[in-house]
Design a protein around this motif. Structure first.
Motif, PDB file in Angstrom:
ATOM      1  N   TRP A 237       0.844  -1.209   0.000  1.00 14.67           N
ATOM      2  CA  TRP A 237       0.000   0.000   0.000  1.00 14.67           C
ATOM      3  C   TRP A 237       0.875   1.252   0.000  1.00 14.67           C
ATOM      4  O   TRP A 237       0.581   2.247  -0.680  1.00 14.67           O
ATOM      5  CB  TRP A 237      -0.901  -0.007   1.242  1.00 14.67           C
ATOM      6  CG  TRP A 237      -1.483   1.342   1.542  1.00 14.67           C
ATOM      7  CD1 TRP A 237      -2.599   1.904   1.007  1.00 14.67           C
ATOM      8  CD2 TRP A 237      -0.923   2.330   2.434  1.00 14.67           C
ATOM      9  NE1 TRP A 237      -2.777   3.177   1.509  1.00 14.67           N
ATOM     10  CE2 TRP A 237      -1.768   3.462   2.380  1.00 14.67           C
ATOM     11  CE3 TRP A 237       0.205   2.359   3.262  1.00 14.67           C
ATOM     12  CZ2 TRP A 237      -1.528   4.605   3.126  1.00 14.67           C
ATOM     13  CZ3 TRP A 237       0.446   3.510   4.007  1.00 14.67           C
ATOM     14  CH2 TRP A 237      -0.407   4.618   3.929  1.00 14.67           C
ATOM     15  N   ALA A 290      -3.880   6.966  -1.701  1.00 19.81           N
ATOM     16  CA  ALA A 290      -3.389   6.271  -0.511  1.00 19.81           C
ATOM     17  C   ALA A 290      -4.277   6.530   0.702  1.00 19.81           C
ATOM     18  O   ALA A 290      -4.583   5.608   1.472  1.00 19.81           O
ATOM     19  CB  ALA A 290      -1.953   6.711  -0.212  1.00 19.81           C
ATOM     20  N   THR A 293      -7.369   4.454   0.781  1.00 19.80           N
ATOM     21  CA  THR A 293      -7.193   3.008   0.972  1.00 19.80           C
ATOM     22  C   THR A 293      -6.261   2.708   2.144  1.00 19.80           C
ATOM     23  O   THR A 293      -5.696   1.619   2.234  1.00 19.80           O
ATOM     24  CB  THR A 293      -6.596   2.378  -0.312  1.00 19.80           C
ATOM     25  OG1 THR A 293      -5.361   3.051  -0.643  1.00 19.80           O
ATOM     26  CG2 THR A 293      -7.563   2.508  -1.471  1.00 19.80           C
ATOM     27  N   PRO A 295      -4.534   1.426   5.210  1.00 19.22           N
ATOM     28  CA  PRO A 295      -4.849   0.159   5.870  1.00 19.22           C
ATOM     29  C   PRO A 295      -5.079   0.307   7.367  1.00 19.22           C
ATOM     30  O   PRO A 295      -4.550   1.225   8.011  1.00 19.22           O
ATOM     31  CB  PRO A 295      -3.607  -0.691   5.606  1.00 19.22           C
ATOM     32  CG  PRO A 295      -2.502   0.317   5.464  1.00 19.22           C
ATOM     33  CD  PRO A 295      -3.119   1.515   4.816  1.00 19.22           C
TER      34      PRO A 295
END
Length: 307
Positions: A237, A290, A293, A295
Motif C-alpha cells: 500500500w 493512498a 485506501t 490500511p
C-alpha cells in the motif's frame, strides 16, 4: 549513548507562511512520531532543508526537540558543511546545546577524494564525544563511502552507524559481513525499506514517516517479529507514497503528504517552491489514493522480536 536501531525519521522543518520556524507544527509532528513509536529523530537533513537554515534556527530546532522528547528518544542533528572547520564548529555547538548524536554527510560542493573524505569525517569525529552515523549517498552527493574507507573510519570509537543509501541493497550484507557488530546499518532509501530490514538492516532512516509514522514503524516492528507477510501488505500500500521520497522535490512531496495526515504544512523555503501544475496534481493523486485506501494496522507495539 545511542541505541542505533529502529525507525529514525529525517524530519522536515516546519515553516510559517511568512518563512519563520513553525514550532507549534513541529511539536505536533514530533509528538505524532513519538506516539507511533519511532526510535530517534534526525534534524537538519536534506528533508529538513538544512542548506537554507540559519545557525540560530538549527539551535532552536535542537532545543525545541529536546524539550518535546524529554529524553525518551535521542535527538540527532545532521551535518552538511562545505569546510572541515565549519563542520567541526557545527558538531561542537550541537553537542554544547544538547544534541545526542550526529549524522555526517561528506563535504558539500567539493568532490573530495577517498583520502580527503576520511580525513574530513575523522576530524569531525575527533572533535566531539557524540556518537556518529555516516551518511553514504553517492547517488545524490557523488561521494561513496567504500568498505575500505569505513574500516578506517571505525578507528574512531564514536563512529558507530551508517545510513546506507547507495541503492544497492546488497551493500547492507557487505557491510554486515565486513564489520559485524562493529557497525550498525540503517537503510536510507524508502523504497528499499522493507527489503533492507528483512535481510538484516538494524534500522531505517525514513522520509515518508514524516507523514505516516505509524505505518512506517509498523513495518519495522512486524519485520523484526518475523511477521513478514503482514509487513508486506502495508508496504505494498505504501509504495506509491514511498516513491515520492526518491525525487529532487522530495521535500515538497512529503510536506504535501503531511498536510493530508494533519501533521504538517506545505510551506517550504525558497528557492524551493510548492509544487505547481501537472506535477502537483500527480502527487496529490498519489496521496489521495493512498488516504482512501489507508490500511488498518495490526497491533504492532510490544511485539516480541525474533531477529
Amino acid at each position: 549513548m545511542i541505541k542505533w536501531e529502529g525507525v529514525m525519521p529525517a524530519l522536515t522543518t516546519k515553516f510559517t507562511s511568512d518563512d519563520q520556524l513553525d514550532l507549534a507544527m513541529f511539536e505536533k509532528n514530533v509528538k505524532a512520531q513519538m506516539e507511533a513509536g519511532v526510535h530517534g529523530i534526525i534534524l537538519g537533513g536534506t528533508l529538513g532543508e538544512a542548506s537554507t537554515l540559519e545557525p540560530h534556527e538549527k539551535e532552536t530546532l535542537i532545543k525545541t526537540a529536546l524539550s518535546i522528547v524529554e529524553g525518551k528518544i535521542p535527538v540527532i542533528i545532521n551535518i552538511a558543511e562545505q569546510s572541515t572547520k565549519g563542520a567541526v564548529a557545527v558538531a561542537q555547538h550541537a553537542e554544547k546545546v544538547g544534541a545526542q548524536g550526529l549524522m555526517l554527510l561528506p563535504p558539500m560542493r567539493y568532490k573530495a577524494t577517498d583520502y580527503e573524505t576520511v580525513a574530513y569525517f575523522k576530524a569531525i569525529a575527533n572533535s566531539t564525544s557524540l556518537p556518529i552515523m555516516i551518511y553514504n549517498n553517492p547517488v545524490d552527493y557523488k561521494i561513496e563511502v567504500t568498505l575500505d574507507m569505513m574500516e578506517e573510519l571505525l578507528e574512531c570509537e564514536n563512529i558507530q552507524a551508517i545510513k546506507e543509501s547507495t541503492r544497492d541493497i546488497t551493500n547492507v550484507i557487505r557491510l554486515q559481513n565486513r564489520f559485524g557488530d562493529r557497525l550498525k546499518v540503517f537503510t536510507g532509501v524508502d523504497t528499499l525499506g522493507l527489503e533492507s530490514l528483512v535481510i538484516g538492516a538494524d534500522g531505517w532512516v525514513a522520509g515518508l514517516v514524516c507523514a505516516y509514522p505509524a505505518e512506517t514503524v509498523a513495518i519495522y516492528e512486524l519485520v523484526k517479529a518475523g511477521k513478514i507477510e503482514e509487513a508486506l501488505q502495508i508496504y505494498k500500500w505504501f509504495m506509491p507514497l514511498l516513491e515520492l521520497d526518491i525525487s529532487p522535490q522530495l521535500v515538497q512531496n512529503i510536506k504535501l503528504a503531511e498536510v493530508a495526515t494533519g501533521i504538517g504544512t506545505e510551506n517550504v523555503r525558497a528557492p524551493r517552491l510548492p509544487l505547481q501544475g501537472e506535477e502537483r496534481k500527480r502527487v496529490l493523486n498519489v496521496i489521495e489514493t493512498a488516504m482512501a485506501t489507508r490500511p488498518e494496522l495490526p497491533e504492532y507495539k510490544n511485539l516480541k522480536s525474533v531477529v
